[in-house]
Scaffold this motif. Structure first.
Motif, PDB file in Angstrom:
ATOM      1  N   GLY A 117       0.840  -1.194   0.000  1.00  0.00           N
ATOM      2  CA  GLY A 117       0.000   0.000   0.000  1.00  0.00           C
ATOM      3  C   GLY A 117       0.871   1.237   0.000  1.00  0.00           C
ATOM      4  O   GLY A 117       2.004   1.218  -0.485  1.00  0.00           O
ATOM      5  N   ARG A 118       0.355   2.304   0.573  1.00  0.00           N
ATOM      6  CA  ARG A 118       1.129   3.545   0.636  1.00  0.00           C
ATOM      7  C   ARG A 118       2.317   3.360   1.573  1.00  0.00           C
ATOM      8  O   ARG A 118       2.179   2.869   2.677  1.00  0.00           O
ATOM      9  CB  ARG A 118       0.245   4.696   1.125  1.00  0.00           C
ATOM     10  N   ARG A 119       3.477   3.773   1.102  1.00  0.00           N
ATOM     11  CA  ARG A 119       4.693   3.632   1.907  1.00  0.00           C
ATOM     12  C   ARG A 119       4.602   4.527   3.138  1.00  0.00           C
ATOM     13  O   ARG A 119       4.333   5.726   3.036  1.00  0.00           O
ATOM     14  CB  ARG A 119       5.914   3.999   1.060  1.00  0.00           C
ATOM     15  N   ARG A 120       4.835   3.943   4.304  1.00  0.00           N
ATOM     16  CA  ARG A 120       4.712   4.678   5.560  1.00  0.00           C
ATOM     17  C   ARG A 120       5.965   4.490   6.417  1.00  0.00           C
ATOM     18  O   ARG A 120       5.876   4.418   7.652  1.00  0.00           O
ATOM     19  CB  ARG A 120       3.488   4.175   6.336  1.00  0.00           C
ATOM     20  N   HIS A 121       7.130   4.451   5.816  1.00  0.00           N
ATOM     21  CA  HIS A 121       8.339   4.180   6.583  1.00  0.00           C
ATOM     22  C   HIS A 121       9.573   4.664   5.833  1.00  0.00           C
ATOM     23  O   HIS A 121       9.503   5.012   4.646  1.00  0.00           O
ATOM     24  CB  HIS A 121       8.465   2.670   6.827  1.00  0.00           C
ATOM     25  N   ARG A 122      10.693   4.655   6.550  1.00  0.00           N
ATOM     26  CA  ARG A 122      12.024   4.779   5.953  1.00  0.00           C
ATOM     27  C   ARG A 122      12.796   3.510   6.290  1.00  0.00           C
ATOM     28  O   ARG A 122      12.678   2.976   7.390  1.00  0.00           O
ATOM     29  CB  ARG A 122      12.779   5.989   6.517  1.00  0.00           C
ATOM     30  N   ILE A 157       4.483  -5.498   5.763  1.00  0.00           N
ATOM     31  CA  ILE A 157       3.692  -6.036   6.868  1.00  0.00           C
ATOM     32  C   ILE A 157       3.551  -5.002   7.976  1.00  0.00           C
ATOM     33  O   ILE A 157       2.441  -4.757   8.483  1.00  0.00           O
ATOM     34  CB  ILE A 157       4.339  -7.324   7.403  1.00  0.00           C
ATOM     35  N   LEU A 158       4.652  -4.380   8.361  1.00  0.00           N
ATOM     36  CA  LEU A 158       4.601  -3.412   9.458  1.00  0.00           C
ATOM     37  C   LEU A 158       3.789  -2.180   9.078  1.00  0.00           C
ATOM     38  O   LEU A 158       2.989  -1.682   9.889  1.00  0.00           O
ATOM     39  CB  LEU A 158       6.023  -3.013   9.863  1.00  0.00           C
ATOM     40  N   ASP A 159       3.961  -1.677   7.858  1.00  0.00           N
ATOM     41  CA  ASP A 159       3.153  -0.536   7.413  1.00  0.00           C
ATOM     42  C   ASP A 159       1.666  -0.844   7.546  1.00  0.00           C
ATOM     43  O   ASP A 159       0.881  -0.021   8.042  1.00  0.00           O
ATOM     44  CB  ASP A 159       3.469  -0.201   5.952  1.00  0.00           C
ATOM     45  N   ARG A 314       0.651  -1.985  25.946  1.00  0.00           N
ATOM     46  CA  ARG A 314      -0.600  -1.291  26.211  1.00  0.00           C
ATOM     47  C   ARG A 314      -0.390   0.221  26.238  1.00  0.00           C
ATOM     48  O   ARG A 314       0.689   0.725  26.522  1.00  0.00           O
ATOM     49  CB  ARG A 314      -1.200  -1.735  27.548  1.00  0.00           C
ATOM     50  N   GLY A 315      -1.465   0.913  25.967  1.00  0.00           N
ATOM     51  CA  GLY A 315      -1.461   2.362  26.131  1.00  0.00           C
ATOM     52  C   GLY A 315      -0.656   3.098  25.088  1.00  0.00           C
ATOM     53  O   GLY A 315      -0.273   4.254  25.315  1.00  0.00           O
ATOM     54  N   ALA A 316      -0.380   2.452  23.966  1.00  0.00           N
ATOM     55  CA  ALA A 316       0.446   3.091  22.945  1.00  0.00           C
ATOM     56  C   ALA A 316      -0.444   3.721  21.868  1.00  0.00           C
ATOM     57  O   ALA A 316      -1.566   3.298  21.629  1.00  0.00           O
ATOM     58  CB  ALA A 316       1.364   2.071  22.285  1.00  0.00           C
ATOM     59  N   THR A 317       0.065   4.756  21.234  1.00  0.00           N
ATOM     60  CA  THR A 317      -0.635   5.379  20.124  1.00  0.00           C
ATOM     61  C   THR A 317      -0.536   4.471  18.905  1.00  0.00           C
ATOM     62  O   THR A 317       0.534   3.965  18.589  1.00  0.00           O
ATOM     63  CB  THR A 317      -0.024   6.737  19.782  1.00  0.00           C
ATOM     64  N   THR A 318      -1.641   4.257  18.205  1.00  0.00           N
ATOM     65  CA  THR A 318      -1.632   3.444  16.994  1.00  0.00           C
ATOM     66  C   THR A 318      -1.778   4.308  15.771  1.00  0.00           C
ATOM     67  O   THR A 318      -2.271   5.426  15.841  1.00  0.00           O
ATOM     68  CB  THR A 318      -2.753   2.392  17.026  1.00  0.00           C
ATOM     69  N   GLY A 319      -1.307   3.735  14.629  1.00  0.00           N
ATOM     70  CA  GLY A 319      -1.317   4.513  13.393  1.00  0.00           C
ATOM     71  C   GLY A 319      -2.690   4.527  12.746  1.00  0.00           C
ATOM     72  O   GLY A 319      -3.579   3.786  13.110  1.00  0.00           O
ATOM     73  N   GLY A 320      -2.846   5.399  11.753  1.00  0.00           N
ATOM     74  CA  GLY A 320      -4.082   5.474  11.026  1.00  0.00           C
ATOM     75  C   GLY A 320      -3.827   5.728   9.573  1.00  0.00           C
ATOM     76  O   GLY A 320      -2.706   5.785   9.152  1.00  0.00           O
TER      77      GLY A 320
END
Length: 320
Positions: A117-122, A157-159, A314-320
């Motif tokens: 999908g859309r690249r979301r990393h370096r 996978i991680l993206d 737990r309690g971590a911000t997740t991506g969108g």
């Protein structure tokens, strides 16, 4: 267990079929997979892991100018494979699907986490391998052993997992094994002591890497919160004292481990894994996949394993 079907029960390949293997639904839980080879040959085998109950390579049966054989597999089975024609391994010429030089067979679609999908990393080159940096600030980390095998699939996978909110943003180190792989990935304390980590860290590996991932989490429980082991080589070492790591774990500490093993792997994988599970007890989350000792299976199941392993963060911000 995958097995040959009696010839009278085999649904044959579709008339005029030109793409192999031919997959046909058999019942609610099983499919049949038919492999074909056209042309002159003295012997043709399909090398697709453990297709026969005895674990032997599958010999295709000959009709005048056509070689074929049909196997029953559980729905969800997948494999990378070669044909062996008169001793020479070749890709299946009737199968357009190739992966790293292997032909691909599967009875269900691949994991959605593998869809680019859309690249979301370096992806940054480092002396020990590569470092994956997510688009959002990381709140945990991952160490992937045999990192040279994961430069294409793991970032995708991680993206996808981060974007879907299934794991929090994590930094990942893809640690290369290089030519000293066997020495490094057989519970070498020097190699494990030098592995990177940052906050809540999961370590993942396959085969010997799966062995060493569990060892690392055992040796450094303060660094590695969980391990992912796909088809871990817990039989190691060969010799008078096999299954060394299981003995070590019996003396503690016991790490949290997500274990995966192929239903069609050899017996010398299942026995040691069962004994390791007994020692880990409630700290082990165990899943089987329908396939063999095959990196194509591991890539398909890694996303789900990471979801399970990072569930403790737990309690971590997740991506969108």
């Amino acid at each position: 267990m995958t097995s040959d079907l009696p010839p009278e029960t085999l649904p044959g390949p579709r008339p005029g079929a030109t793409v192999t293997p031919v997959v046909t639904r058999l019942d609610d839980e099983h499919d049949t997979v038919t492999f074909l080879w056209h042309g002159p040959a003295r012997e043709v085998r399909v090398l697709a892991g453990r297709l026969r109950p005895d674990g032997a390579d599958a010999l295709l049966e000959r009709e005048p100018d056509l070689w074929s054989r049909t196997f029953r597999v559980r729905r969800g089975w997948r494999a990378s494979y070669h044909l062996q024609v008169d001793g020479a391994q070749v890709a299946d010429p009737l199968n357009p699907r190739l992966w790293r030089g292997f032909s691909i067979a599967e009875t269900t679609p691949s994991s959605p986490w593998l869809v680019p999908g859309r690249r979301r990393h370096r992806l940054v080159r480092e002396p020990a391998g590569f470092r994956y940096e997510p688009a959002l600030p990381p709140v945990g980390s991952l160490v992937a052993l045999d990192g040279e095998e994961w430069t294409e699939d793991l970032p995708v996978i991680l993206d996808n997992l981060i974007a879907a909110g299934r794991i929090p943003p994590v930094r990942a180190w893809l640690v290369e094994s290089g030519p000293e792989r066997t020495a490094r990935l057989t519970c070498d304390p020097g190699f494990v002591d030098a592995l990177p980590h940052d906050g809540f860290t999961v370590i993942a590996g396959q085969s010997l890497g799966g062995l060493t991932a569990v060892y690392a989490a055992h040796r450094h429980p303060g660094r590695f919160a969980a391990a992912v082991s796909q088809s871990g080589s817990f039989w190691w070492p060969d010799g008078p004292e096999p299954e060394w790591l299981t003995g070590e774990l019996a003396r503690g500490p016991v790490p949290r481990v997500h274990l995966q093993l192929g239903s069609l792997e050899d017996d010398d994988m299942h026995g040691p894994t069962e004994r390791l599970r007994a020692v880990l007890g409630a700290a082990a989350d165990y899943r089987e996949f329908d396939g063999g000792h095959d990196r194509y299976c591991w890539r398909d199941r890694l996303g789900d394993a990471l979801i399970a392993a990072f569930a403790g963060l737990r309690g971590a911000t997740t991506g969108g």
